[in-house]
Design an enzyme around this catalytic site. Structure first.
Site, PDB file in Angstrom:
ATOM      1  N   ARG A 164     -10.753   6.520  -3.720  1.00 28.57           N
ATOM      2  CA  ARG A 164     -10.114   5.237  -3.426  1.00 28.57           C
ATOM      3  C   ARG A 164     -10.196   4.300  -4.617  1.00 28.57           C
ATOM      4  O   ARG A 164      -9.268   3.551  -4.926  1.00 28.57           O
ATOM      5  CB  ARG A 164     -10.752   4.572  -2.200  1.00 28.57           C
ATOM      6  CG  ARG A 164     -10.233   3.142  -1.955  1.00 28.57           C
ATOM      7  CD  ARG A 164     -10.715   2.562  -0.633  1.00 28.57           C
ATOM      8  NE  ARG A 164     -12.153   2.609  -0.485  1.00 28.57           N
ATOM      9  CZ  ARG A 164     -13.010   1.772  -1.090  1.00 28.57           C
ATOM     10  NH1 ARG A 164     -12.567   0.849  -1.919  1.00 28.57           N
ATOM     11  NH2 ARG A 164     -14.303   1.867  -0.870  1.00 28.57           N
ATOM     12  N   ASP A 289      11.718  -5.666  -9.456  1.00 27.83           N
ATOM     13  CA  ASP A 289      11.867  -4.331  -8.879  1.00 27.83           C
ATOM     14  C   ASP A 289      12.874  -3.585  -9.739  1.00 27.83           C
ATOM     15  O   ASP A 289      14.083  -3.864  -9.689  1.00 27.83           O
ATOM     16  CB  ASP A 289      12.346  -4.436  -7.429  1.00 27.83           C
ATOM     17  CG  ASP A 289      12.459  -3.076  -6.740  1.00 27.83           C
ATOM     18  OD1 ASP A 289      12.544  -2.052  -7.450  1.00 27.83           O
ATOM     19  OD2 ASP A 289      12.468  -3.031  -5.497  1.00 27.83           O
TER      20      ASP A 289
END
Length: 518
Positions: A164, A289
């Site tokens: 993680r 984006d």
């Protein structure tokens, strides 16, 4: 750099010296001749060292080590193993130093004082040396499919401990993507939306986000239904209108401006450099984006953006078999903040998906080049078809904002949308094609087709879509790498059938009207 790494090599660079009972060594270098006869001094010193080595040991002491013996032993062990454990803070600072050194080298190259930089198409296949050491020099990136990593000792931490927080395969992907974007750091997430969600967490409670009104449906849902619940307000404006953007930005309140260019799905062009300047003038960050073009064809960080987001589900993976999102930044401190959120929220990309992304990068340039070439031919065909009322393709010279796009991008991309003015006709086109897969998403090797208002943008309420000028009959095409002639022939048979049906419906309607009036 060598001096900094010498400490970890001999076990002297530790986070908590008291906890590990490791206070280092105090070394005093003296020329024996200054004290008298050199041979006599050396002999007497050796007597003292022998007495220390053979002194009576206290309970719990297994061995008495002279200064440098422990360090030399650890150094040999680490050289043999090919791995040097580095304390986390030191490792992160070394990466920052390295990124600045790379930036300096790039600047010298631009000035003609060093070798030219490799092209992006080459860097996709030949990434720079990684911080991840591979003792076997595999021709492909190793997959570390593991959740945990063994540590050097009970009190020392290695470079990786828990996937993680970090994984070697993820690090390789993040390093390569940062280089491709021209940034100092990149972070890999479980999806493009996971990446954008983390970016919005940079905005504090009471803050404000400005976003476009022609954006991906998932982004719209995040900004409309999730972000406001955290005490952040959102304004949607026409990002192609720089005056509207400036009017929406509130100095001291707006903390993030989110941009797409070309926009999804109407391919509107937004001036990234101008919007970045407006955002920065108000003290806000700007996130672009860039999923439609990737850094191969547009480099937001070079244009002033603070964050470049790419949905890697599309052109990075390229085969529709993995989901991922990438964030890239130029500022090391901003990278630290995003990494903290990635780790704290558990949004980091899994090792197998990282490996698939690394494999996808190797062919990304070839796939995109073929898709872009096909898109140009398909756009030309659509422009001449009687069913098409409006064509949206950034690669056309007459496309609105073409001059701005040409200044900030090197390609029109492989995304096309068009309107027919007839939902039934658009529906027939989508359903009658045989080579185009009817599905959401884009950037696949296979050509994809959809009605965005019923798929990727269905989460936007109909009244909001209508107010933003997004018609239900809009058809979106993600052009793949098939033969262009086959793709055009398939579109033609579907569109000709839809046109014939439209004319039949028109004739039937006219006939019914005539009968009613008589």
């Amino acid at each position: 750099m060598v001096e900094l790494l010498a400490g970890p090599l001999v076990g002297a660079a530790v986070a908590d010296k008291l906890e590990q009972r490791n206070w280092g060594n105090l070394l005093l270098a003296v020329d024996p001749e200054l004290l008298g006869d050199a041979d006599v001094i050396r002999a007497r010193t050796q007597v003292v060292l022998d007495r220390v080595k053979h002194a009576e040991r206290l309970p719990g002491v297994d061995e008495i080590l002279l200064p440098s013996e422990r360090g030399n032993r650890l150094a040999q062990q680490r050289i043999s193993s090919g791995m040097v454990p580095i304390e986390a803070n030191l490792y992160n600072n070394l990466k920052v130093m390295a990124s600045k050194a790379d930036a300096g080298s790039a600047g010298k190259a631009a000035a003609g004082t060093s070798a030219p930089q490799l092209k992006l198409q080459t860097l996709l296949l030949h990434p720079a040396a990684s911080a991840v050491a591979d003792p076997y020099h595999a021709s492909g990136p190793p997959l570390y499919q593991t959740a945990t990593f063994g540590q050097p000792s009970a009190t020392e931490g290695g470079q990786f401990d828990y996937t993680r927080s970090g994984n070697p395969t993820r690090t390789m992907l993040e390093e390569q993507w940062a280089a491709l974007e021209g940034g100092c750091r990149a972070l890999a997430f479980t999806s493009g939306m996971a990446a954008l969600a983390v970016a919005t967490k940079l905005v504090s409670v009471g803050g404000h986000i400005v976003a476009g009104d022609d954006i991906y449906g998932g982004t719209s849902r995040l900004l409309a239904a999730v972000v406001p619940a955290g005490g952040v307000s959102v304004s949607n404006v026409d990002m192609a209108d720089i005056s509207a953007v400036k009017a929406a930005i509130v100095p001291g309140k707006t903390q993030l401006v989110m941009v797409e260019s070309p926009t999804n799905p109407r391919m509107q062009i937004c001036d990234i450099k101008a919007i970045a300047a407006a955002a920065h003038a108000a003290g806000a960050l700007m996130c672009v984006d860039n999923s439609f073009l990737t850094p191969l064809y547009q480099r937001p960080l070079d244009l002033g953006a603070d964050i470049s987001m790419t949905s890697g589900t599309k052109y990075i993976g390229g085969h529709g078999d993995t989901t991922l999102g990438m964030l890239a930044v130029c500022d090391a401190e901003l990278g630290k903040k995003l990494y903290f959120l990635q780790n704290a929220e558990g949004a980091g990309l899994a090792p197998m998906d990282c490996w698939l992304a690394l494999r996808g990068l190797k062919t990304m340039a070839l796939r995109m080049e073929r898709s872009v070439a096909n898109a140009g031919q398909i756009a030309e065909f659509l422009a001449g078809h009687p069913l098409v009322r409006k064509l949206n393709y950034a690669g056309q010279p007459e496309h609105p904002g073409a001059d701005v796009h040409a200044a900030q991008a090197s390609s029109g991309g492989a995304m096309i949308s068009f309107e027919t003015g007839d939902l039934e006709a658009s529906k027939m086109i989508v359903e009658l094609t045989k080579l185009y897969k009817v599905t959401v998403s884009f950037g696949n090797v296979v050509s994809l087709i959809s009605l965005p208002c019923f798929m990727s943008h269905a989460s936007i309420p109909a009244e909001v879509r209508s107010a933003r000028g997004l018609p239900d009959d809009l058809v979106r095409i993600s052009v793949g790498i098939e033969d262009a002639a086959d793709l055009i022939a398939d579109l033609q048979q579907a569109m000709d059938a839809a046109l014939a049906d439209q004319r039949r419906r028109g004739a039937s309607s006219s006939s019914s009207s005539s009968s009613s009036s008589s």
